[in-house]
Design a protein around this motif. Structure first.
Motif, PDB file in Angstrom:
ATOM      1  N   ASN A 132     -14.914   3.054   0.490  1.00 41.42           N
ATOM      2  CA  ASN A 132     -16.220   2.507   0.119  1.00 41.42           C
ATOM      3  C   ASN A 132     -16.088   1.240  -0.711  1.00 41.42           C
ATOM      4  OD1 ASN A 132     -18.226   4.239   1.327  1.00 41.42           O
ATOM      5  ND2 ASN A 132     -17.503   5.859  -0.023  1.00 41.42           N
ATOM      6  N   ALA A 133     -15.035   1.143  -1.521  1.00 39.67           N
ATOM      7  CA  ALA A 133     -14.778  -0.101  -2.253  1.00 39.67           C
ATOM      8  C   ALA A 133     -14.531  -1.233  -1.265  1.00 39.67           C
ATOM      9  CB  ALA A 133     -13.580   0.069  -3.184  1.00 39.67           C
ATOM     10  N   GLY A 134     -13.701  -0.967  -0.260  1.00 36.42           N
ATOM     11  CA  GLY A 134     -13.445  -1.977   0.762  1.00 36.42           C
ATOM     12  C   GLY A 134     -14.693  -2.352   1.525  1.00 36.42           C
ATOM     13  N   ARG A 135     -15.487  -1.343   1.867  1.00 35.00           N
ATOM     14  CA  ARG A 135     -16.745  -1.591   2.596  1.00 35.00           C
ATOM     15  C   ARG A 135     -17.677  -2.488   1.793  1.00 35.00           C
ATOM     16  NH1 ARG A 135     -21.596   0.928   2.285  1.00 35.00           N
ATOM     17  NH2 ARG A 135     -20.758   2.556   0.911  1.00 35.00           N
ATOM     18  N   MET A 136     -17.771  -2.244   0.493  1.00 36.78           N
ATOM     19  CA  MET A 136     -18.652  -3.060  -0.350  1.00 36.78           C
ATOM     20  C   MET A 136     -18.135  -4.495  -0.469  1.00 36.78           C
ATOM     21  SD  MET A 136     -21.113  -1.077  -0.956  1.00 36.78           S
ATOM     22  CE  MET A 136     -21.970  -2.297  -1.942  1.00 36.78           C
ATOM     23  N   PHE A 137     -16.818  -4.655  -0.567  1.00 34.73           N
ATOM     24  CA  PHE A 137     -16.255  -6.010  -0.607  1.00 34.73           C
ATOM     25  C   PHE A 137     -16.597  -6.768   0.680  1.00 34.73           C
ATOM     26  CE2 PHE A 137     -13.136  -4.725  -3.994  1.00 34.73           C
ATOM     27  CZ  PHE A 137     -13.433  -5.762  -4.876  1.00 34.73           C
ATOM     28  N   VAL A 138     -16.508  -6.098   1.807  1.00 36.38           N
ATOM     29  CA  VAL A 138     -16.836  -6.736   3.083  1.00 36.38           C
ATOM     30  C   VAL A 138     -18.305  -7.133   3.110  1.00 36.38           C
ATOM     31  CG1 VAL A 138     -17.015  -6.391   5.584  1.00 36.38           C
ATOM     32  CG2 VAL A 138     -14.991  -5.574   4.357  1.00 36.38           C
ATOM     33  N   GLU A 139     -19.177  -6.253   2.607  1.00 35.94           N
ATOM     34  CA  GLU A 139     -20.602  -6.578   2.556  1.00 35.94           C
ATOM     35  C   GLU A 139     -20.869  -7.773   1.647  1.00 35.94           C
ATOM     36  OE1 GLU A 139     -23.213  -3.340   1.716  1.00 35.94           O
ATOM     37  OE2 GLU A 139     -22.355  -2.023   3.261  1.00 35.94           O
ATOM     38  N   MET A 140     -19.974  -7.992   0.676  1.00 36.54           N
ATOM     39  CA  MET A 140     -20.098  -9.147  -0.220  1.00 36.54           C
ATOM     40  C   MET A 140     -19.364 -10.366   0.333  1.00 36.54           C
ATOM     41  SD  MET A 140     -19.452  -6.989  -3.730  1.00 36.54           S
ATOM     42  CE  MET A 140     -19.276  -8.416  -4.799  1.00 36.54           C
ATOM     43  N   ASN A 141     -18.911 -10.279   1.593  1.00 39.23           N
ATOM     44  CA  ASN A 141     -18.194 -11.370   2.269  1.00 39.23           C
ATOM     45  C   ASN A 141     -16.889 -11.727   1.572  1.00 39.23           C
ATOM     46  OD1 ASN A 141     -20.206 -11.787   4.318  1.00 39.23           O
ATOM     47  ND2 ASN A 141     -21.462 -12.821   2.788  1.00 39.23           N
ATOM     48  N   ASP A 142     -16.235 -10.727   0.985  1.00 43.14           N
ATOM     49  CA  ASP A 142     -14.943 -10.919   0.338  1.00 43.14           C
ATOM     50  C   ASP A 142     -13.916 -10.144   1.166  1.00 43.14           C
ATOM     51  OD1 ASP A 142     -12.990 -11.635  -1.402  1.00 43.14           O
ATOM     52  OD2 ASP A 142     -13.989 -10.899  -3.204  1.00 43.14           O
ATOM     53  N   LEU A 143     -13.377 -10.814   2.177  1.00 43.47           N
ATOM     54  CA  LEU A 143     -12.611 -10.135   3.217  1.00 43.47           C
ATOM     55  C   LEU A 143     -11.273  -9.587   2.737  1.00 43.47           C
ATOM     56  CD1 LEU A 143     -12.534  -9.337   6.181  1.00 43.47           C
ATOM     57  CD2 LEU A 143     -11.616 -11.608   6.711  1.00 43.47           C
ATOM     58  N   ALA A 144     -10.558 -10.343   1.902  1.00 43.70           N
ATOM     59  CA  ALA A 144      -9.207  -9.930   1.508  1.00 43.70           C
ATOM     60  C   ALA A 144      -9.191  -8.587   0.780  1.00 43.70           C
ATOM     61  CB  ALA A 144      -8.543 -11.009   0.665  1.00 43.70           C
ATOM     62  N   PRO A 145      -9.950  -8.423  -0.325  1.00 41.00           N
ATOM     63  CA  PRO A 145      -9.949  -7.099  -0.964  1.00 41.00           C
ATOM     64  C   PRO A 145     -10.593  -6.029  -0.099  1.00 41.00           C
ATOM     65  CG  PRO A 145     -11.559  -8.527  -2.026  1.00 41.00           C
ATOM     66  CD  PRO A 145     -10.754  -9.390  -1.097  1.00 41.00           C
ATOM     67  N   GLY A 146     -11.531  -6.433   0.765  1.00 38.03           N
ATOM     68  CA  GLY A 146     -12.126  -5.464   1.686  1.00 38.03           C
ATOM     69  C   GLY A 146     -11.079  -4.868   2.602  1.00 38.03           C
ATOM     70  N   LEU A 147     -10.275  -5.745   3.189  1.00 47.57           N
ATOM     71  CA  LEU A 147      -9.204  -5.286   4.072  1.00 47.57           C
ATOM     72  C   LEU A 147      -8.177  -4.474   3.287  1.00 47.57           C
ATOM     73  CD1 LEU A 147      -8.643  -5.819   7.121  1.00 47.57           C
ATOM     74  CD2 LEU A 147      -7.068  -7.625   6.415  1.00 47.57           C
ATOM     75  N   ALA A 148      -7.882  -4.913   2.057  1.00 46.93           N
ATOM     76  CA  ALA A 148      -6.868  -4.234   1.242  1.00 46.93           C
ATOM     77  C   ALA A 148      -7.276  -2.803   0.911  1.00 46.93           C
ATOM     78  CB  ALA A 148      -6.634  -5.025  -0.046  1.00 46.93           C
ATOM     79  N   TYR A 149      -8.514  -2.605   0.490  1.00 45.85           N
ATOM     80  CA  TYR A 149      -8.936  -1.256   0.077  1.00 45.85           C
ATOM     81  C   TYR A 149      -9.156  -0.328   1.273  1.00 45.85           C
ATOM     82  CZ  TYR A 149      -9.151  -2.013  -4.910  1.00 45.85           C
ATOM     83  OH  TYR A 149      -8.792  -2.233  -6.216  1.00 45.85           O
ATOM     84  N   ILE A 150      -9.655  -0.868   2.377  1.00 43.53           N
ATOM     85  CA  ILE A 150      -9.791  -0.013   3.568  1.00 43.53           C
ATOM     86  C   ILE A 150      -8.406   0.385   4.069  1.00 43.53           C
ATOM     87  CG2 ILE A 150     -10.556   0.055   5.969  1.00 43.53           C
ATOM     88  CD1 ILE A 150     -12.978  -1.601   5.143  1.00 43.53           C
TER      89      ILE A 150
END
Length: 289
Positions: A132-150
């Motif tokens: 969910n942390a990764g999902r929220m980063f992606v929703e905030m258009n922050d791809l790198a941490p989104g990919l990292a946490y997922i």
């Protein structure tokens, strides 16, 4: 009658805190009164009500969390969130309250949502919260941490410490989400700058490629080092054209070797191709000077 009982119970609770008896969690008296009133007005049996009240007065973390969850479902969102904050931010450091706060803030305050999902995911550790942390980063258009946490949610069970806490069903779902995001990132990578490529590359492979200390990891580090030295010289010693050209040549040479490696994901291949295009573009510009 209930208000008199609640007042008496609160006096007992405050006296307990003053005397210094152990309590699992300290909740402000006014907030506790709201929770007690909610329990009194609920449809529990008398035995369950009294048991819940005693647990609340004893500062039982799980009971406070459950009552707050029921309050939230009943529409008392503000007070339930305050209770979760006390449990998550205080000495109890309650993971499930962090998770609840992550969901509570997910629509209106995504930064707060990420904060609590990350905290629950890292401190629990909690597999679903990492996702969910990764999902929220992606929703905030922050791809790198989104990919990292997922990715971290997918590899969660790889550790001996975490394997018992992982869910095969969740891992399967999160793996699919990671691959879907990786495919989406391939399109974004075609327009990505150097910093974006650098930020994403190490998270762009679900099989942990390149591994720490490997030849491929060394080549990647050397490529980035040469590029960093190039930009430092460009800013501080722009007259050193030959040395700057040499840094770009070194970066290109190491990158060519890295591209020969087996085990790269499709996303990593796209990232390295884009990085090569950047390097060759900078070399062309230097030749024209």
């Amino acid at each position: 009658m209930h208000s008199i009982e609640i007042t008496f119970l609160l006096l007992c609770y405050i006296l307990t805190l003053i005397i210094g008896q152990d309590a699992n969690a300290n909740i402000p008296a006014e907030l506790l009164a709201t929770a007690l009133n909610h329990v009194r007005s609920s449809n529990q049996s008398d035995i369950n009500t009294e048991t819940t009240i005693q647990s609340l007065l004893g500062g039982d973390v799980y009971t406070l969390y459950k009552v707050a969850k029921d309050m939230n479902s009943s529409g008392d969102v503000m007070n339930s969130i305050q209770i979760w904050h006390n449990l998550a931010d205080g000495d109890a450091h309650h993971i499930q309250s962090m998770v609840s706060l992550g969901f509570a803030y997910s629509e209106q305050d995504k930064k707060q949502s990420v904060k609590y999902f990350v905290q629950a995911g890292e401190d629990g550790p909690h597999q679903a919260s990492l996702f969910n942390a990764g999902r929220m980063f992606v929703e905030m258009n922050d791809l790198a941490p989104g990919l990292a946490y997922i990715r971290k949610s997918v590899t969660f069970g790889n550790s001996n410490d975490d394997v018992r806490r992982s869910s095969p069903k969740l891992t399967q779902q999160f793996t699919k989400a990671y691959h879907d995001l990786s495919r989406m990132a391939q399109d974004a990578a075609k327009e990505m700058g150097l910093q974006g490529i650098s930020d994403i590359f190490m998270y762009a492979n679900i099989d942990d490629f390149p591994k720490d200390g490997s030849k491929e990891a060394t080549l990647w580090d050397l490529t980035l080092q040469s590029l960093q030295e190039y930009f430092e010289m460009k800013e501080q010693q722009p007259q050193q054209q030959k040395d700057m050209q040499l840094k770009l040549e070194n970066a290109k040479e190491d990158l060519i070797e890295l591209q020969k490696s087996k085990g790269m994901s499709d996303l990593q291949e796209v990232l390295l191709s884009r990085l090569m295009a950047h390097i060759e573009g900078m070399m062309t510009m230097m030749d024209e000077l």
